[in-house]
Scaffold this active site. Structure first.
Site, PDB file in Angstrom:
ATOM      1  N   ASP A   1       0.853  -1.173   0.000  1.00 37.32           N
ATOM      2  CA  ASP A   1       0.000   0.000   0.000  1.00 37.32           C
ATOM      3  C   ASP A   1       0.902   1.241   0.000  1.00 37.32           C
ATOM      4  O   ASP A   1       2.098   1.135   0.291  1.00 37.32           O
ATOM      5  CB  ASP A   1      -0.861  -0.069   1.273  1.00 37.32           C
ATOM      6  CG  ASP A   1      -1.828   1.071   1.378  1.00 37.32           C
ATOM      7  OD1 ASP A   1      -2.262   1.566   0.335  1.00 37.32           O
ATOM      8  OD2 ASP A   1      -2.150   1.464   2.504  1.00 37.32           O
TER       9      ASP A   1
ATOM     10  N   LYS B   1     -17.101  12.502  -4.471  1.00 37.58           N
ATOM     11  CA  LYS B   1     -15.686  12.881  -4.374  1.00 37.58           C
ATOM     12  C   LYS B   1     -15.524  14.356  -4.025  1.00 37.58           C
ATOM     13  O   LYS B   1     -14.559  14.996  -4.444  1.00 37.58           O
ATOM     14  CB  LYS B   1     -14.928  12.545  -5.659  1.00 37.58           C
ATOM     15  CG  LYS B   1     -14.894  11.063  -5.977  1.00 37.58           C
ATOM     16  CD  LYS B   1     -13.943  10.788  -7.119  1.00 37.58           C
ATOM     17  CE  LYS B   1     -13.922   9.311  -7.461  1.00 37.58           C
ATOM     18  NZ  LYS B   1     -13.018   8.995  -8.559  1.00 37.58           N
TER      19      LYS B   1
ATOM     20  N   ASP C   1      -2.264  -0.987   5.970  1.00 36.10           N
ATOM     21  CA  ASP C   1      -2.645  -0.534   7.304  1.00 36.10           C
ATOM     22  C   ASP C   1      -4.134  -0.220   7.420  1.00 36.10           C
ATOM     23  O   ASP C   1      -4.625   0.076   8.493  1.00 36.10           O
ATOM     24  CB  ASP C   1      -1.832   0.710   7.703  1.00 36.10           C
ATOM     25  CG  ASP C   1      -2.076   1.895   6.768  1.00 36.10           C
ATOM     26  OD1 ASP C   1      -2.695   1.698   5.706  1.00 36.10           O
ATOM     27  OD2 ASP C   1      -1.664   3.012   7.114  1.00 36.10           O
TER      28      ASP C   1
ATOM     29  N   ASP D   1      -7.277  -2.753   3.044  1.00 37.90           N
ATOM     30  CA  ASP D   1      -6.198  -3.700   2.778  1.00 37.90           C
ATOM     31  C   ASP D   1      -6.485  -5.077   3.358  1.00 37.90           C
ATOM     32  O   ASP D   1      -5.829  -6.053   2.988  1.00 37.90           O
ATOM     33  CB  ASP D   1      -4.871  -3.193   3.377  1.00 37.90           C
ATOM     34  CG  ASP D   1      -4.453  -1.852   2.802  1.00 37.90           C
ATOM     35  OD1 ASP D   1      -4.498  -1.719   1.573  1.00 37.90           O
ATOM     36  OD2 ASP D   1      -4.105  -0.953   3.580  1.00 37.90           O
TER      37      ASP D   1
END
Length: 1155
Positions: free
Chosen positions: A431, A541, A767, A771
């Protein structure tokens, strides 16, 4: 949610926005009449997926798709909800005015952050009354069950059976088999002790892991005594007021009394794949608990928005506790190392059983002449000689020592086998935010009205860039937007601004810190109250707020910030020198230049805009509504762009360079904008070569005319992932440098699955909540401790306690070294099989007196060898960078992928499917066994079995050759030479020995034997015969020990000769040798022990020189072997990578990318 991802931020926390879409993919169209601006998808500028330059045949397509077909089998089954109806939760029916009183707590439904919550004393009292907020763990195996699991391994079962056989013989004929009392007892005791060592070490490892996990408990934000604080989730009590944010794992069952766009993932409870919206119900909910809109449950994930709730159930009283849904148990997946060890154990056991049976048949028909009892004991000695009894304990101890060493370097390994898995990685998918970068956003540049400003001193900015000042045109508006269009919270508000902890995602935190340094943050918020708000979400967004901020034409002002292309599409004017100007071509060019300036430095870019709402249309009582679009959504005034940089963590650049030099493919999988991701990748050694886009720009050729083999790097957009075909996945993974951008959690999971399908051993670092699916699916999931979400830490196999990505390099080096150490230990341990078995063979075939008894073989295997084999755990690398410049032990290349796909294609052609549904029809057990048996006679089976690969397994041909045919033969010769020399000195020539042993009527070498006349005419009485045999067996035992002492250093020689500090620098080797020597001398030179072990204390130490000479010969052969294998080892070294930057990571990422 991160607008760059359309799903979630890398940290799992909602992020406002960043950049525009991929260049040439999504653009803002400026009409000539400067009317409304719209957003269009421009497909022709960027080809979808990865293009190919030749026609593919049907066979090519089938081969490319092979190995991926199982990834399309989805199992989306919902859970039964019968039990969910029976839970004891009723408070969700209560209206707000009764909720606080019912739970005896203080809540403020209008301004949740102003809630007082519980007092500290009340919390203590409730904690004492209700207990901690923890679920009773799933039922695990008892200590006794775990011990029996360790006991019932193949080696131990063989030993126990052999021991029982000896006792059966004892029962048949007690007098003649009395010595079997010792042998049988020792064999059975060895099995139980062996199991105990392994069991004890596993228990110890579990205890260490539990203590580490206790150091990193799940935490949550709670209001107590009127202030927000972070507490361990286990300390929550009924009535606590809790703040939930995106990325949080719900710590208990809560009733919501305030929420904004809150969505939770209930899939672990109900099986619903879609996130469910949850919000407060002022009058209470009439639904059952599992469907109540105002209830969120323990262990569910907050995937969007934020909310305030009051705790109604904790621990086992929560919904998940009541339905006993916690069925995690222990994982049954075996690591690659466990599979290899199991295969080796079965192989050695099979060899041992076959040899024991063969020797039994040969023995009973030759030497023993039908004496079954003696022949069984002899066969048992052969069995014992082949089985490395101490191996399981040694493997467990070696892994435990390595795990402890890694814990000291802040790498917590949950599963012992994971230590070695890290060293086997061929691909590491990482990541970006919070893993490679610090997740500490800092405002770097601002652009407004055609001018660029820098927020901090940087030598990399162009000359036209001015220092930021609040008085500059457009800057005050952008600072106000950053400060007022924000949803951050503070841990305390009664301390100066710069001393507060900001509770929010990295982007909003960076903007708030910046704004707080320029203006009176608290005063600004008190002066301009929020009237209406639309928080950021993944589809918009952008985030919008309407404030009570008077202006010339009214009292209300609208502020919006978000993804530049989305905000710009809503604007018709832009701010220049304090005046609103209509959009123009010059503005378009200036905007593109400013955006490229920011994005090419790897910065996250957001746009700001405003609109003054006229009072005649929007007065203070206007009813704004987001659901029906009743709010101003166009004709905004574009204020400018703000870029924030998230600098790489210290050591990341060198760490990635080191991993790449170790042959590990490192790729970035991020939700960030492709341009930003690529710019950062180029700064940290992830991308060094050209992509199609950069080569196109350099060479001035259209992208469509650039062939795949011309470029080494690829940046793949998340929009393309769902449509990729098998051959396109193959092309992507064939690249040396890969970045996946704009990815969702599902994309990350798909990437891991497709990499594994090609044979990659995949590690994933991350993290965030987004993920966790990939972390769980990977061969090794690596989570961050400090910045990591609770969910990611639960899903991972390994946790970096200090969040330092560079610790991964230490882990890989440690993992590779432990594999080498394990291999050395096994190589050393099984080297004694040849000198133990061949003399037994001579005893039967020639024959000669028995060189080594079964009990002495046991003493070798479980005596000195156990000490020395364990000492290999502390071996250091043979050369400084040797292991970290070698390719992974199971490299993935074109040849290995092709082999894998051919096998997969053969499998798919034998699968039976339902003609109507297309589902796979599973064969019956008998059919599967029959197919497996018949396949072993097929040509394909033997082609696969004998296919040459570049893989290095734990026990391979080279290791077996060295152990059995090289070192083993030298040890056997040394032991036999010493054996015959000792007998010769005691009056027996080799011919005499053959004659003595061939005698059919007389038994020699016992206390009651008749005298023997040798070929030289000497008379040797019974006591001399017994003494000679004792000395001979003693020197064979000591010869194996002494030559094995030299073998300790010979097995280490791979890159360099078996001398020097790196080879002899492990002092534990010498400690193991000393312990073995003490044991050996104690057994041979202690008269009372001769009853059990045989031997003679009259053996002269001068005879030790014979095996010592053969030990020197073994070192010479080992040196010669290094020269023979050196060329092959050099070829497997990873070549230098041109352009790697191995100097420390800089503070700022403001350097413009050269590509």
């Amino acid at each position: 949610m991160d607008p760059e991802k359309g799903q979630q931020d890398d940290s799992g926390i909602p992020v406002l926005t960043t950049d525009e879409e991929v260049p040439g993919t999504r653009a803002v169209v400026f009409p000539d009449d400067h009317g409304d601006i719209r957003e269009e998808k421009l497909q022709h500028h960027r080809p979808r997926g990865v293009e190919m330059k030749r026609e593919m045949t049907k066979e090519d397509m089938e081969l490319a798709a092979a190995g991926y077909e199982h990834l399309d089998e989805h199992k989306g089954k919902g859970k039964k909800t019968d039990e969910l109806d029976k839970v004891d939760i009723s408070e969700h029916h209560l209206p707000y005015d009764q909720l606080g009183a019912a739970l005896d707590t203080s809540i403020d439904t209008k301004d949740p952050s102003a809630s007082f919550g519980l007092t500290t004393d009340e919390v203590k009292a409730r904690l004492a009354r209700d207990g901690r907020n923890v679920l009773t763990p799933p039922k695990k195996k008892s200590a006794l069950q775990k011990y029996f699991d360790c006991l019932l391994t193949m080696f131990n079962i063989l030993l126990i059976i052999a021991g029982i056989l000896e006792y059966i013989l004892l029962g048949i004929d007690f007098k003649d088999n009395f010595q079997n009392t010792y042998l049988g007892g020792i064999l059975i005791a060895v099995a139980f002790i062996n199991a105990f060592i392994e069991f004890f070490q596993l228990q110890k490892s579990e205890a260490i892991l539990a203590s580490f996990l206790a150091m990193i408990p799940p935490s949550c934000h709670v209001v107590r005594d009127g202030s927000i604080t972070s507490v361990p989730a286990a300390d929550l009590v009924k009535g606590d007021v809790v703040l939930l944010r995106t990325g949080d794992k719900t710590p208990a069952d809560l009733i919501l009394f305030s929420a904004t766009d809150l969505k939770v993932d209930n899939s672990n409870l109900t099986g619903e794949s879609e996130a469910q919206e949850r919000f407060g119900k002022p009058e209470g909910s009439s639904h059952r608990p599992v469907e109540a809109e105002n209830l969120v449950f323990n262990s569910t994930l907050v995937v969007n928005g934020e909310g305030w709730g009051v705790v109604v159930r904790t621990g086992d009283h929560t919904l998940i506790g009541q339905i006993a849904a916690l069925t995690g148990g222990e994982m049954g997946n075996k690591s690659p190392l466990a599979v290899e060890i199991a295969r080796f154990v079965m192989l050695v056991s099979a060899i041992a059983i076959v040899f024991a049976v063969v020797f039994f048949v040969v023995g009973i028909t030759t030497v023993y002449k039908g004496k079954g009892a003696e022949t069984v004991t002899f066969a048992v000695s052969i069995l014992v000689a082949f089985v490395p009894e101490g191996l399981p304990s040694v493997v467990t101890l070696l892994l435990s020592i390595a795990a402890k060493r890694m814990a000291a370097q802040n790498v917590l390994v949950k599963d012992l086998q994971g230590v070695e898995t890290l060293g086997s990685l061929t691909l590491l998918a990482t990541d970006k935010t919070g893993t490679l970068t610090r997740n500490q956003m800092t405002v770097s540049n601002l652009w407004s009205g055609g001018k660029m400003y820098t927020a901090f001193q940087s030598n990399n900015d162009v000359g036209a860039t001015e220092d930021f000042t609040l008085a500059a045109p457009g800057m005050r508006e952008m600072v106000d937007i950053a400060a007022l269009n924000s949803r951050v919270k503070f841990d305390k508000t009664d301390v100066p601004f710069d001393q507060r902890q900001i509770l929010g995602d990295a982007t909003e935190t960076g903007l708030t810190r910046f704004a707080g340094r320029q203006v009176d943050y608290d005063g600004l918020h008190k002066q301009h109250q929020k009237v209406f708000e639309i928080p950021f979400n993944s589809s918009n967004k952008w985030a919008l707020v309407i404030l009570n901020k008077p202006h010339a034409s009214g009292r209300l002002t609208l502020y919006i910030k978000g993804a530049p292309e989305r905000v710009l599409a809503k604007c018709s004017t832009y701010l220049k020198d304090g005046q609103m100007e209509p959009m123009s071509d010059e503005f378009k060019a200036a905007y593109d230049e400013a955006y490229n300036y920011m994005a090419s430095r790897g910065h996250r870019v957001i746009a700001c805009a405003q609109k003054f709402l006229p009072s005649e249309q929007y007065d203070m009582g206007y009813a704004f509504s987001k659901n029906d679009g009743n709010y101003p959504s166009e004709e905004y005034c574009f204020c400018g762009l703000i870029s924030l940089e998230d600098p790489p963590k210290h050591g990341v650049r060198e760490a990635i360079g080191t991993l790449r030099l170790a042959g590990i493919k490192v790729m970035m999988v991020t939700g960030d904008h492709p341009k930003t991701a690529e710019a950062i990748a180029r700064k940290i050694n992830l991308i060094l070569g050209d992509t199609k886009e950069t080569l196109s720009a350099k060479a001035g050729r259209p992208i469509e005319e650039i062939y795949e083999d011309e470029v080494d790097a690829v940046v793949v957009h998340g929009d393309d992932i769902d449509g990729l075909q098998g051959w396109q996945w193959d092309q992507i993974f064939s690249k040396k440098e890969i970045v996946f951008a704009r990815t969702s959690p599902q994309h990350k999971l798909e990437i891991v699955k497709h990499a594994q399908a090609l044979g990659h051993i995949v590690g994933v670092t991350g993290d965030g909540v987004n993920d966790s699916p990939a972390l769980k699916r990977a061969d090794l999931g690596i989570a961050m401790n400090i910045s990591g979400s609770d969910v990611s830490k639960e899903a991972a196999n390994m946790i970096l306690l200090d969040d330092n990505f560079a610790s991964t390099v230490k882990g890989v080096a440690e993992g590779r070294q432990i594999f080498v150490n394990l291999k050395r230990s096994i190589q050393y341990t099984i080297s004694h099989s040849t000198p133990e078995v061949i003399p037994q063979l001579l005893y039967v075939v020639v024959p000669i007196p028995l060189p080594l008894s079964a009990i002495l073989i046991l003493v070798i295997d479980l005596g000195f060898e156990l000490f020395v084999a364990l000492s290999f755990a502390w071996d250091k690398p043979e050369t400084k960078d040797g292991l970290m410049r070698m390719a992974p032990r199971k490299p993935v290349n074109e040849r290995s992928v092709l082999s894998l796909k051919r096998k997969a294609l053969r499998r798919t052609k034998t699968i039976r499917r339902d003609t109507e549904t297309g589902d796979i029809i599973q064969p019956s057990r008998i059919s599967a066994l029959t197919s497996k048996f018949s396949r072993s006679f097929s040509r394909e089976f033997w082609e696969d079995a004998t296919e040459r690969t570049e893989d290095e397994s734990l026990v391979d041909g080279k290791l077996l050759s060295y152990a059995y045919l090289e070192a083993g033969v030298i040890e056997m010769l040394g032991a036999l030479v010493a054996y015959f020399v000792v007998f010769y000195k005691n009056g027996f020539t080799p011919t005499d020995l053959r004659n003595v042993q061939s005698s059919t009527n007389i038994t020699y070498f016992t206390k009651s034997s008749p005298a023997f006349v040798n070929t030289r005419g000497q008379v040797i009485d019974a006591s001399q015969q017994v003494e000679a045999l004792g000395k001979a067996q003693s020197i064979v035992y000591l010869s194996i020990f002494i030559i094995q002492c030299f073998n300790v250093f010979a097995v280490k020689a791979k890159f360099s000769f078996p001398f020097g500090k790196s080879i002899i620098g492990n002092y534990y080797n010498f400690a193991g040798i000393l312990a073995g020597a003490c044991l050996g001398i104690f057994i041979i030179y202690t008269p009372p022990l001769h009853v059990v072990f045989g031997g003679s204390y009259h053996l002269s130490p001068l005879y030790w020189l014979i095996p010592a000479a053969f030990g020197c010969l073994l070192l010479v052969w080992s040196s010669f072997r290094v020269l023979l294998l050196r060329k092959g080892i050099e070829q497997s070294r990873v070549k230098d990578i041109k352009g790697l930057m191995m100097f420390p990571t800089m503070r700022t990422m403001s350097m413009r990318s050269k590509h």
